[in-house]
Design an enzyme around this catalytic site. Structure first.
Site, short mmCIF file in Angstrom:
data_model
loop_
_atom_site.label_atom_id
_atom_site.label_comp_id
_atom_site.label_asym_id
_atom_site.label_seq_id
_atom_site.Cartn_x
_atom_site.Cartn_y
_atom_site.Cartn_z
N HIS A 14 4.67 -36.59 -22.28
CA HIS A 14 5.76 -35.86 -22.93
C HIS A 14 6.94 -36.81 -23.10
O HIS A 14 7.98 -36.68 -22.43
CB HIS A 14 6.14 -34.64 -22.09
CG HIS A 14 6.94 -33.61 -22.83
ND1 HIS A 14 7.26 -33.72 -24.17
CD2 HIS A 14 7.49 -32.44 -22.41
CE1 HIS A 14 7.97 -32.66 -24.54
NE2 HIS A 14 8.12 -31.87 -23.50
N CYS A 34 12.18 -29.87 -16.64
CA CYS A 34 12.04 -29.93 -18.10
C CYS A 34 12.12 -28.55 -18.74
O CYS A 34 12.47 -28.43 -19.91
CB CYS A 34 10.73 -30.61 -18.46
SG CYS A 34 9.29 -29.76 -17.81
N ASP A 74 8.29 -29.67 -12.18
CA ASP A 74 7.77 -29.03 -13.39
C ASP A 74 6.77 -27.97 -12.94
O ASP A 74 6.39 -27.92 -11.75
CB ASP A 74 7.10 -30.10 -14.29
CG ASP A 74 6.55 -29.53 -15.60
OD1 ASP A 74 6.99 -28.43 -16.01
OD2 ASP A 74 5.68 -30.17 -16.22
N GLN A 81 10.60 -35.73 -23.67
CA GLN A 81 11.22 -35.23 -22.44
C GLN A 81 11.67 -36.41 -21.57
O GLN A 81 12.79 -36.40 -21.04
CB GLN A 81 10.21 -34.36 -21.68
CG GLN A 81 10.80 -33.70 -20.44
CD GLN A 81 11.86 -32.68 -20.78
OE1 GLN A 81 11.62 -31.78 -21.56
NE2 GLN A 81 13.04 -32.81 -20.20
N ARG A 83 17.82 -33.07 -24.98
CA ARG A 83 16.58 -33.20 -25.78
C ARG A 83 16.94 -33.49 -27.25
O ARG A 83 16.29 -34.29 -27.91
CB ARG A 83 15.75 -31.92 -25.68
CG ARG A 83 15.07 -31.68 -24.32
CD ARG A 83 13.98 -32.71 -24.06
NE ARG A 83 13.07 -32.79 -25.18
CZ ARG A 83 11.98 -32.02 -25.34
NH1 ARG A 83 11.65 -31.17 -24.39
NH2 ARG A 83 11.21 -32.15 -26.40
N ARG A 108 2.52 -31.48 -31.29
CA ARG A 108 2.29 -31.00 -29.91
C ARG A 108 0.84 -30.56 -29.87
O ARG A 108 0.47 -29.61 -30.57
CB ARG A 108 3.24 -29.86 -29.57
CG ARG A 108 2.87 -29.14 -28.29
CD ARG A 108 3.97 -28.21 -27.79
NE ARG A 108 5.07 -28.99 -27.23
CZ ARG A 108 5.98 -28.49 -26.40
NH1 ARG A 108 5.96 -27.21 -26.05
NH2 ARG A 108 6.94 -29.26 -25.93
N1 CP Z 1 10.61 -28.98 -22.09
C1 CP Z 1 9.96 -28.60 -23.21
O1 CP Z 1 9.25 -29.36 -23.86
O2 CP Z 1 10.17 -27.30 -23.56
P1 CP Z 1 9.39 -26.50 -24.69
O3 CP Z 1 7.95 -26.38 -24.24
O4 CP Z 1 10.08 -25.17 -24.78
O5 CP Z 1 9.47 -27.26 -25.97
N1 NVA Z 2 3.82 -29.67 -18.06
C1 NVA Z 2 4.23 -28.60 -18.94
C2 NVA Z 2 5.48 -28.98 -19.64
C3 NVA Z 2 6.05 -27.95 -20.58
C4 NVA Z 2 7.27 -28.47 -21.31
C5 NVA Z 2 3.11 -28.27 -19.91
O1 NVA Z 2 2.45 -29.20 -20.40
O2 NVA Z 2 2.89 -27.10 -20.18
#
Ligand code: CP
Ligand code: NVA
Length: 295
Positions: free
Chosen positions: A122, A253, A213, A125, A281, A95
């Site tokens: 993502h 999400c 989101d 997701q 997930r 990440r």
């Molecule tokens: N939706 C999602 O990726 O959640 P987290 O940021 O908690 O992993």
């Molecule tokens: N768009 C958000 C998603 C978090 C799961 C971010 O990138 O923070």
């Protein structure tokens, strides 16, 4: 060697195969006796836990590390971190703030790389989203999905996963926060042509799924005030949901901000499948890894 940096790294057939594996309760133990490194430059609840559980369900051992522990491009280069982790692990999930870091990891050719969220995409997701939609409606083909809000990482992966499986995508974003021309080109290359609007009411009219989101993603915190202003009128409320199909569901999400992109009433309503989506997930991650490690 294959990687998953974005949904369109898979063909529609491969996407279907991943979803099929996600449904299996007896997946092949592709990680038996092996490790998977899970590296996080940003916080996570769902991604960390669903990935750790998925790795364990496939017989493997997940090892989670924070970005600052390994010091990407600080203590040593991204490439050296990747090659080091590949000495112990069959795959790496990451990440990251900058999607280019994932591309550099993949370019080392050492082990499969899985994008656990970047500024651009993502895909884990997106996989869970189509798994959720498919389980609920029994199909994705022809299902109408409206995404209301920032055309961000989650929106791009959602549009690809839904569109590549024959669903119809509409996106409503404020001026300046919609899909960029390069995003639309990439979607078009995957055969996905979303309907775009600046009016949430137009996007949700008669749809089967309403999705939103956060307005401010991780890494954009200094834009939060400007974004709150720009996204005024884009909250998914009961009034907005009333314009969707009678049997429409709501997805997010998560994490969610009640009273910003979605009202508490919608989040807690029977139409909201957010907890099934969160659970999915794990199933989606297991399906993806079972597929990826057999390539
Ligand atoms: N939706 C999602 O990726 O959640 P987290 O940021 O908690 O992993
Ligand atoms: N768009 C958000 C998603 C978090 C799961 C971010 O990138 O923070």
């Amino acid at each position: 060697m294959r990687h998953l940096l974005e949904i369109d790294d898979l063909t529609p057939n491969e996407l279907g195969a991943v979803l099929g594996l996600a449904e299996r309760t007896d997946p092949p133990a592709v990680l038996d006796g092996k490790g998977m490194a899970l590296l996080f430059e940003k916080p996570s609840a769902r991604t960390r836990h669903s990935m750790e559980r998925a790795v364990a369900q496939l017989g493997g051992q997940p090892v989670t590390v924070r970005g600052d522990e390994v010091g990407l491009d600080g203590r040593e280069t991204v490439e050296d971190v990747t090659r080091t982790l590949a000495c112990y692990h069959a795959a790496i999930g990451a990440r990251v703030f900058d999607h280019a870091v994932l591309e550099r990891m993949a370019a080392t050719g050492s082990v499969p790389i899985v994008n656990m969220l970047s500024d651009q995409a993502h895909p884990l997701q997106g996989l869970a989203d189509v798994l959720t939609i498919g389980r609920h409606f029994g199909r994705i083909q022809g299902v109408q999905v409206a995404y209301v809000g920032d055309a961000n990482n989650v929106a791009r992966s959602l549009a690809l996963s839904v569109g590549m499986l024959g669903g119809k995508v509409r996106i409503a974003s404020p001026l300046g926060y919609g899909m960029r021309p390069e995003d639309l080109d990439r979607l078009a290359r995957a055969g996905v042509r979303p309907q775009l609007t600046h009016r949430p009411e137009e996007a949700v009219e008669g749809v089967d799924v309403v999705y939103t989101d956060v307005w401010t993603s991780m890494g954009q915190e200094d834009e939060a005030a400007a974004r709150r202003k720009a996204f005024a009128g884009f909250e998914v409320t009961e009034d907005l949901m009333a314009l969707a199909a009678e049997q429409a569901i709501f997805l997010h999400c998560l994490p969610a901000h009640r009273g910003e992109e979605v009202s508490a009433e919608v989040l807690e309503s029977p139409r909201s499948l957010i907890w099934k989506q969160a659970e999915n997930r794990m199933h989606a991650a297991r399906g993806l890894l079972a597929w990826l490690l057999e390539q």
